[in-house]
Motif scaffolding. Structure first.
Motif, mmCIF file in Angstrom:
data_model
loop_
_atom_site.group_PDB
_atom_site.id
_atom_site.type_symbol
_atom_site.label_atom_id
_atom_site.label_comp_id
_atom_site.label_asym_id
_atom_site.label_seq_id
_atom_site.Cartn_x
_atom_site.Cartn_y
_atom_site.Cartn_z
ATOM 1 N N THR A 6 -66.182 4.328 5.399
ATOM 2 C CA THR A 6 -65.194 3.832 6.361
ATOM 3 C C THR A 6 -65.102 4.804 7.532
ATOM 4 N N PHE A 7 -64.502 4.353 8.616
ATOM 5 C CA PHE A 7 -64.325 5.195 9.795
ATOM 6 C C PHE A 7 -63.516 6.439 9.435
ATOM 7 N N HIS A 8 -62.454 6.257 8.669
ATOM 8 C CA HIS A 8 -61.615 7.388 8.262
ATOM 9 C C HIS A 8 -62.426 8.398 7.437
ATOM 10 N N ALA A 9 -63.203 7.914 6.478
ATOM 11 C CA ALA A 9 -64.016 8.802 5.647
ATOM 12 C C ALA A 9 -65.038 9.556 6.499
ATOM 13 N N GLN A 10 -65.627 8.882 7.482
ATOM 14 C CA GLN A 10 -66.594 9.543 8.367
ATOM 15 C C GLN A 10 -65.931 10.647 9.176
ATOM 16 N N GLN A 11 -64.715 10.395 9.632
ATOM 17 C CA GLN A 11 -63.971 11.425 10.370
ATOM 18 C C GLN A 11 -63.732 12.646 9.492
ATOM 19 N N ARG A 12 -63.338 12.425 8.239
ATOM 20 C CA ARG A 12 -63.091 13.522 7.313
ATOM 21 C C ARG A 12 -64.390 14.268 6.993
ATOM 22 N N GLN A 15 -65.057 16.455 9.911
ATOM 23 C CA GLN A 15 -64.064 17.521 9.969
ATOM 24 C C GLN A 15 -64.370 18.636 8.978
ATOM 25 N N TYR A 50 -62.786 6.046 -3.556
ATOM 26 C CA TYR A 50 -63.667 4.914 -3.262
ATOM 27 C C TYR A 50 -63.323 3.720 -4.139
ATOM 28 N N LYS A 60 -63.423 5.464 0.867
ATOM 29 C CA LYS A 60 -62.210 5.350 1.666
ATOM 30 C C LYS A 60 -61.839 6.650 2.353
ATOM 31 N N THR A 61 -61.962 7.767 1.639
ATOM 32 C CA THR A 61 -61.662 9.068 2.217
ATOM 33 C C THR A 61 -62.332 10.172 1.426
#
Length: 66
Positions: A6-12, A15, A50, A60-61
């Protein structure tokens, strides 16, 4: 099983510097805890939340432990 990030998981991932291979290894080898919608898996210093939908594993994160 195919991974979908997900976009959120990719951001994390960006990071914390976590790679796709680390996520794959955590899902395969880590300690799984059932959640309301999916699983939380912990392996070494990362945790991955997930869910499974058919042949897909939706990440998911991603978190750093500690």
């Amino acid at each position: 099983m195919k991974l979908v990030i997900t976009f959120h998981a990719q951001q994390r991932m960006d990071q914390y510097g976590i790679t796709l291979e680390q996520i794959r290894t955590a899902i395969q080898r880590g300690s799984k805890i059932p959640q309301t919608e999916g699983f939380l898996v912990t392996y070494t210093y990362i945790s991955v939340a997930y869910r499974v939908e058919g042949d897909y594993c939706i990440v998911k994160t991603v978190m750093i432990n500690g």
